[in-house]
Design an enzyme around this catalytic site. Structure first.
Site, mmCIF file in Angstrom:
data_model
loop_
_atom_site.group_PDB
_atom_site.id
_atom_site.type_symbol
_atom_site.label_atom_id
_atom_site.label_comp_id
_atom_site.label_asym_id
_atom_site.label_seq_id
_atom_site.Cartn_x
_atom_site.Cartn_y
_atom_site.Cartn_z
ATOM 1 N N ASN A 9 4.977 47.830 106.257
ATOM 2 C CA ASN A 9 2.870 47.228 106.310
ATOM 3 C C ASN A 9 2.930 46.543 106.828
ATOM 4 O O ASN A 9 3.052 45.421 105.595
ATOM 5 C CB ASN A 9 3.130 48.334 104.702
ATOM 6 C CG ASN A 9 1.615 48.182 104.291
ATOM 7 O OD1 ASN A 9 0.423 47.568 105.390
ATOM 8 N ND2 ASN A 9 0.773 48.045 103.262
ATOM 9 N N TRP A 10 2.122 46.347 107.938
ATOM 10 C CA TRP A 10 1.867 45.527 108.661
ATOM 11 C C TRP A 10 0.343 44.379 107.381
ATOM 12 O O TRP A 10 0.234 43.013 107.781
ATOM 13 C CB TRP A 10 1.424 45.318 109.540
ATOM 14 C CG TRP A 10 1.783 45.410 110.367
ATOM 15 C CD1 TRP A 10 3.678 46.292 110.524
ATOM 16 C CD2 TRP A 10 2.480 45.107 112.087
ATOM 17 N NE1 TRP A 10 4.018 46.080 111.436
ATOM 18 C CE2 TRP A 10 3.380 46.090 112.658
ATOM 19 C CE3 TRP A 10 0.935 45.288 112.977
ATOM 20 C CZ2 TRP A 10 3.713 46.262 113.649
ATOM 21 C CZ3 TRP A 10 0.957 45.278 114.473
ATOM 22 C CH2 TRP A 10 2.725 46.241 114.540
ATOM 23 N N LYS A 11 -0.094 45.039 106.863
ATOM 24 C CA LYS A 11 -1.172 44.746 105.840
ATOM 25 C C LYS A 11 -2.314 44.268 107.786
ATOM 26 O O LYS A 11 -2.364 44.748 108.397
ATOM 27 C CB LYS A 11 -1.028 43.651 104.994
ATOM 28 C CG LYS A 11 -0.020 44.250 104.133
ATOM 29 C CD LYS A 11 0.122 43.513 102.862
ATOM 30 C CE LYS A 11 1.607 44.105 101.830
ATOM 31 N NZ LYS A 11 1.597 43.897 100.618
ATOM 32 N N HIS A 96 -2.721 52.927 98.726
ATOM 33 C CA HIS A 96 -1.728 51.310 98.015
ATOM 34 C C HIS A 96 -2.434 50.369 97.063
ATOM 35 O O HIS A 96 -3.740 51.056 96.703
ATOM 36 C CB HIS A 96 -1.915 50.710 99.681
ATOM 37 C CG HIS A 96 -0.503 49.576 99.491
ATOM 38 N ND1 HIS A 96 -1.224 47.746 98.944
ATOM 39 C CD2 HIS A 96 0.166 49.523 100.306
ATOM 40 C CE1 HIS A 96 0.207 47.298 98.883
ATOM 41 N NE2 HIS A 96 1.126 47.841 99.615
ATOM 42 N N GLU A 98 -3.164 47.963 96.651
ATOM 43 C CA GLU A 98 -3.751 46.533 97.103
ATOM 44 C C GLU A 98 -5.762 48.103 96.805
ATOM 45 O O GLU A 98 -6.453 47.246 97.449
ATOM 46 C CB GLU A 98 -3.959 45.993 98.839
ATOM 47 C CG GLU A 98 -2.665 44.714 97.507
ATOM 48 C CD GLU A 98 -1.564 44.705 98.866
ATOM 49 O OE1 GLU A 98 -2.188 45.272 100.255
ATOM 50 O OE2 GLU A 98 -0.543 44.073 98.594
ATOM 51 N N GLU A 168 6.186 52.220 94.580
ATOM 52 C CA GLU A 168 5.831 50.494 94.399
ATOM 53 C C GLU A 168 5.353 49.848 93.255
ATOM 54 O O GLU A 168 4.278 49.704 92.659
ATOM 55 C CB GLU A 168 4.801 50.234 96.129
ATOM 56 C CG GLU A 168 5.114 50.883 97.396
ATOM 57 C CD GLU A 168 4.977 49.973 98.363
ATOM 58 O OE1 GLU A 168 5.365 49.973 98.693
ATOM 59 O OE2 GLU A 168 3.543 49.718 98.176
ATOM 60 N N GLY A 174 4.223 41.553 97.678
ATOM 61 C CA GLY A 174 4.229 40.122 97.717
ATOM 62 C C GLY A 174 4.349 39.112 97.055
ATOM 63 O O GLY A 174 3.947 38.327 96.798
ATOM 64 N N SER A 213 9.088 42.887 97.814
ATOM 65 C CA SER A 213 9.395 42.367 97.711
ATOM 66 C C SER A 213 11.231 42.647 98.324
ATOM 67 O O SER A 213 11.833 41.749 98.237
ATOM 68 C CB SER A 213 9.858 41.471 97.109
ATOM 69 O OG SER A 213 7.892 40.798 96.829
ATOM 70 N N GLY A 235 5.567 42.274 104.005
ATOM 71 C CA GLY A 235 5.871 40.770 104.282
ATOM 72 C C GLY A 235 6.974 40.531 105.211
ATOM 73 O O GLY A 235 7.024 40.191 106.323
HETATM 74 C C1 PEP Z 1 3.460 46.505 100.718
HETATM 75 O O1 PEP Z 1 2.965 45.895 101.084
HETATM 76 O O2 PEP Z 1 3.490 48.140 100.279
HETATM 77 C C2 PEP Z 1 4.777 45.370 100.229
HETATM 78 C C3 PEP Z 1 5.678 46.526 99.091
HETATM 79 O O3 PEP Z 1 4.605 44.340 99.966
HETATM 80 P P1 PEP Z 1 6.157 43.403 100.441
HETATM 81 O O4 PEP Z 1 7.350 43.966 100.669
HETATM 82 O O5 PEP Z 1 5.463 42.578 100.986
HETATM 83 O O6 PEP Z 1 6.135 43.151 98.653
#
Ligand code: PEP
Length: 251
Positions: A9-11, A96, A98, A168, A174, A213, A235
């Site tokens: 997931n590049w966000k 998600h 976010e 998640e 993040g 993470s 990330g």
């Molecule tokens: C995500 O964006 O779904 C995610 C798990 O981010 P990160 O790996 O940066 O925690």
């Protein structure tokens, strides 16, 4: 046997040049990824670039990070499922944290988006997970159950025949704080058990990814848990080598 999966997931990251280099780097390293399904989810505007670079390859599907529930029309700023499909997407991330937090997507809207994904011929990657406050209050299972129930109520267990789940924990996204493999496995086992009570076969075939993470250094231990079938990676999916290390850890 569930095929492991690692989705990036590049966000909201990446210029055209950075994204092209990232895709090239991943493609170059794919020879060392033999079993895991590797999926790239760039921002909407970079989907055509990714689609062009991956055209003709069958080993790296791509997807959106979100969609609108409508098919077309006066919804300024939105992108629909059929539009994603038109650009070759196979998957779409739904719910998600976010989106839930910053854009106020509630369980009902997430369930609608889940249906919109299916209607467009896309496989939803449904994200669920608790906040730190909820975990500390002992509400983790109640929260993920509520998030799942909204989708089950709207689409039934059959809706999970063609879907991927991502657990998640919001506090791990993040933040650099990863759930321990045991913490993650406990919730994954709960999720699979909950779905198995409705249909054992669907639950058994469903891929449940862990996200929060994940790095090259912790992926193997997380993915080694019985009910963790890979990861949704934020990330660390922006660095080809790191992402490939995670993909290899899923095998
Ligand atoms: C995500 O964006 O779904 C995610 C798990 O981010 P990160 O790996 O940066 O925690």
């Amino acid at each position: 046997m569930r095929r492991p999966m690692v989705a990036g997931n590049w966000k909201m990251n990446g210029s055209r040049a950075e994204s092209a280099a990232l895709v090239d780097g991943i493609v170059q390293g794919m020879g060392s990824v033999t079993k895991a399904e590797v999926v790239l989810c760039p921002p909407y505007i970079l989907i055509p670039l990714v689609a062009e670079k991956l055209a003709g390859r069958h080993d790296i599907p791509w997807g959106g990070q979100n969609l609108d529930t409508h098919v077309s029309g006066a919804y300024t700023g939105e992108v629909s499922g059929p539009m994603l499909k038109d650009f070759g997407c196979t998957y779409v991330i739904i719910g998600h944290s976010e989106r839930r937090t910053y854009y106020h997507e509630d369980d009902g809207l997430v369930a609608e988006k889940f249906g919109a994904a299916h209607a467009a011929g896309l496989t939803p990657i449904l994200c669920i997970g608790e906040t730190l406050e909820e975990r500390e209050a002992g509400q983790t299972e109640a929260v993920v159950a509520r998030q799942l129930d909204a989708v089950l109520a709207a689409h039934g267990i059959d809706g999970f025949k063609n879907a991927v789940l991502a657990y998640e924990p919001v506090w791990a996204i993040g933040t650099g704080k990863t759930a321990t493999p045991e913490q993650a496995q406990e919730v994954h086992r709960f999720i699979r058990g909950k779905l198995a009570a409705k249909d054992g076969k669907v639950a058994d075939n469903l891929r449940i990814l862990y996200g929060g993470s994940v790095k090259g250094s912790n992926a193997k231990e997380l993915f080694g848990q019985a009910d963790i079938d890979g990861g949704l990676i934020g990330g660390a999916s922006l660095k080809a080598e790191e992402f490939l290390t995670i993909c290899r850890a899923a095998e």
